[in-house]
Motif scaffolding. Sequence first.
Motif, PDB file in Angstrom:
ATOM      1  N   MET A   1       0.856  -1.115   0.016  1.00 39.21           N
ATOM      2  CA  MET A   1      -0.031   0.078   0.010  1.00 39.21           C
ATOM      3  C   MET A   1       0.657   1.041   0.414  1.00 39.21           C
ATOM      4  N   THR A   2       1.666   1.325   1.301  1.00 42.71           N
ATOM      5  CA  THR A   2       2.893   2.626   1.007  1.00 42.71           C
ATOM      6  C   THR A   2       3.803   3.165  -0.594  1.00 42.71           C
TER       7      THR A   2
ATOM      8  N   THR B   1       2.565   1.991  -3.398  1.00 39.57           N
ATOM      9  CA  THR B   1       1.746   1.957  -4.204  1.00 39.57           C
ATOM     10  C   THR B   1       1.047   3.655  -4.838  1.00 39.57           C
ATOM     11  N   SER B   2       0.920   3.942  -3.541  1.00 40.15           N
ATOM     12  CA  SER B   2       0.316   5.521  -2.795  1.00 40.15           C
ATOM     13  C   SER B   2       1.254   6.032  -3.668  1.00 40.15           C
ATOM     14  N   PHE B   3       2.613   6.454  -2.648  1.00 37.64           N
ATOM     15  CA  PHE B   3       3.335   7.074  -3.406  1.00 37.64           C
ATOM     16  C   PHE B   3       3.758   7.123  -4.637  1.00 37.64           C
TER      17      PHE B   3
ATOM     18  N   VAL C   1       1.521   6.359  -7.042  1.00 30.48           N
ATOM     19  CA  VAL C   1       0.948   7.121  -7.538  1.00 30.48           C
ATOM     20  C   VAL C   1       1.149   9.034  -8.227  1.00 30.48           C
ATOM     21  N   LEU C   2       1.191   9.738  -6.868  1.00 27.41           N
ATOM     22  CA  LEU C   2       1.540  10.079  -6.315  1.00 27.41           C
ATOM     23  C   LEU C   2       2.575  10.951  -6.776  1.00 27.41           C
TER      24      LEU C   2
ATOM     25  N   SER D   1       7.087   0.244  -9.561  1.00 26.92           N
ATOM     26  CA  SER D   1       5.190   0.641  -9.640  1.00 26.92           C
ATOM     27  C   SER D   1       5.227   1.923 -10.173  1.00 26.92           C
TER      28      SER D   1
ATOM     29  N   ILE E   1      -7.616   4.693 -11.709  1.00 25.49           N
ATOM     30  CA  ILE E   1      -8.066   3.720 -10.853  1.00 25.49           C
ATOM     31  C   ILE E   1      -7.557   2.101 -10.931  1.00 25.49           C
TER      32      ILE E   1
ATOM     33  N   THR F   1      -3.755   1.508 -10.909  1.00 26.69           N
ATOM     34  CA  THR F   1      -3.240   1.107  -9.547  1.00 26.69           C
ATOM     35  C   THR F   1      -4.140   0.351  -8.814  1.00 26.69           C
TER      36      THR F   1
ATOM     37  N   TRP G   1      -1.303  -2.169  -6.908  1.00 27.40           N
ATOM     38  CA  TRP G   1      -1.351  -2.901  -5.807  1.00 27.40           C
ATOM     39  C   TRP G   1      -1.137  -4.056  -5.979  1.00 27.40           C
TER      40      TRP G   1
ATOM     41  N   SER H   1      -9.660  -7.177  -6.041  1.00 24.69           N
ATOM     42  CA  SER H   1      -9.283  -6.414  -7.489  1.00 24.69           C
ATOM     43  C   SER H   1      -9.755  -6.758  -8.693  1.00 24.69           C
TER      44      SER H   1
END
Lengths: 257, 419
Positions: B231-232, B234-236, B238-239, B305, B352, B355, B359, B411
């Motif tokens: 999760m960490t 993937t989130s960063f 995406v940013l 990623s 989305i 993403t 993930w 997913s």
Amino acid sequence: MAEPYLVVEHLTKVYERGHVVALKDVSFEVQKGEFLVIIGLSGSGKSTLLRCINRLIEPTKGRIFIDGVEITKLSPRQMRKFRRKIGMIFQHFNLIKRATVMTNVLTGRLGYNPTWMTLLGIFPRSDRELALKNLERVGLLEKAYVRADELSGGQQQRVGIARALMQEPELLLADEPVSALDPATSHSVMQYIEQMNREDGVTVLASLHFLSLARRYGTRIIALKDGELVFDGAPEEIDDRKFKEIYGEEAEEVEIR
Amino acid sequence: MLSGYPEAYLKERPRWMSLDAVADFFYFGFRNLRKYLSIVLLDMGAIGILWLLMNYVIIRLSTGRIGYALVPWWVFGLGVVEAAALWESFGRSFGHRVARVELRRTDGGEPTATQRILHWLLWHVSVLPIFPLLFIPSPHERVSGLELRPFTMEGRTPKPWWRTSTGIYVAWLTGVALLAAISVTVSWEDLVRLFTKAGTTAKFWRSFFSPDTSIILKTIRDLIVTVFMAMTATSFAVLVAVPLSFLAARNLMRGVVGRLIYTVIRGMMSIIRSIEPVVWAIFFLVWVRVDLTPFAGVLALFVHSVSDLTKLYAERLESIDPGLIEAIAATGANRLQILRYAVIPQIVNPYISFTLYRWDINIRMATVVGVVGGGGIGQALFFYLTGNLWRQAGTVMLFIIALVWAIDYLSARLRAKLA
Ligand SMILES: Nc1ncnc2c1ncn2[C@@H]1O[C@H](COP(=O)(O)OP(=O)(O)OP(=O)(O)O)[C@@H](O)[C@H]1O
Ligand SMILES: [Mg+2]
């Protein structure tokens, strides 16, 4: 005669460093309030011509005047401002499919509102009222909050017309507005365009595939062939010989009612 | 090439000494250069690879050793060049097919034998020293009266593949490559062992399938860490990837500067992506020396990623419908408004969806990354496997299977909803 509303002078468009010459030295004038129909075979340059007039495509050479303003000289910023007065509708409607009809219609006001507001999706109350009024006008009031991709082709094109109406345009460019529609729907859509022309005094430039539609709605017809202007006159002037000249020897005229 | 110009435009072509003329010279010259060079390089590459592979197989099968050259290297080089020249002059070469062109007379007819021979001879003085390519048309085409034209099937019956030189080439190459691949990776002794040793490993298999219940709690903790790592990362990612994707979309990056940025970013991303997350994890372990914490693993997943998502996002951006952009621009909207009303509505859902997909991949990758010490459940698995603790390793693997299956399902469901 009055000062013409639109003047196109020696317009030439060459795509990609000389590969395709889409328009060759095209010149014509349009009076205010005219319904000008552009005909010609596929690839003859109709779309290119229409897009040069609001400079979605940059002309290679030539000048275009609208209402006395030389728009080919305007800076991109000035051109954006000027485009508010020029509505446009498209063969494939070009709506935001995932958004509601209302949002789609409101995009017609983007040029009139401050950027930050539109980015947040905020439109003034007056615009929303105008949107509903225009939707009512094209008979889609009850569809206002339906997603655009749930509508039929004819309905989508009417949303396109409502979007153009939102700009309160003086000039309407219609690129094959009914080519993706069946004959009956075509007429209903064409009648809305005709109404804009007659009642609001909007000058219309429409490219059409069917000569019968062109004859029925146009007050004047110009014809393109391989990027050249080969005809400019009244609808009645197109006889059999002219027709063959425009569409080639093998062509047969088909009626659409 | 210039025939597309209107009469007036032709007359007004720039004078020789003008800057425009220089620009035209380089523009057309380099286009020409690119055209021939790409075809020649493809043909030489194609022939060269086949030649090397054939030598390899011959040496391997006759002596059991590894070698590539049966002839001196200069002979090989000359042979490849000459073969390419012959192929391009007397047939429709591999390069021609890739570029979708063929050799025809300038009037469109079938070349005569004399013309082909002329073309072949002059090829040596015109294509090899590259510089003459800046002349249009280049000498070997001008003199032989032949030219490369776009290939069309109009008015022809297609030949079956085994009657075309490229078809024969590809079949031959596939056969030889397969032979080489098998000769290197598989030996008779290995095969025998695969089928005779099953009985002696029975104890290993048994302990694998009798889970050790005492480590369940610890395993679940590791599992959660693994999910968090994914999760960490993937989130960063995406940013970073969302803004990058706009710079990596061909249709948005126009002009010289735009193209340069596009090329640099795409190039960097494909280099980063081509290095596996495990390798990145080792790299970051060495760099940050965070023993036994998942940070190195997260960094590895993050880097990989970013490059993967940038590519996926950018490709989606490249396929957006330009019609909607036209329509919004026609209302008098500015760039930001076009972005908001024409571009973003077309990309949110795919973004989305990508993403979620990433993930999902990251969770699976996180277990692999852990193996080299990147933390999470992979690290536990590695610990048990290297310590010959087969029962514990089996337990951990059961949990990994359950997790991956669950995430996969989740997913997939979410993505189906978005489509
Ligand atoms: N972006 C472009 N780049 C290069 N050539 C183009 C481009 N757009 C159009 N052309 C070429 O310009 C010529 C005129 O195209 P245009 O789309 O204006 O024709 P059209 O009359 O609208 O045809 P249709 O009825 O099929 O829509 C065609 O030969 C076309 O291939
Ligand atoms: Mg068109």
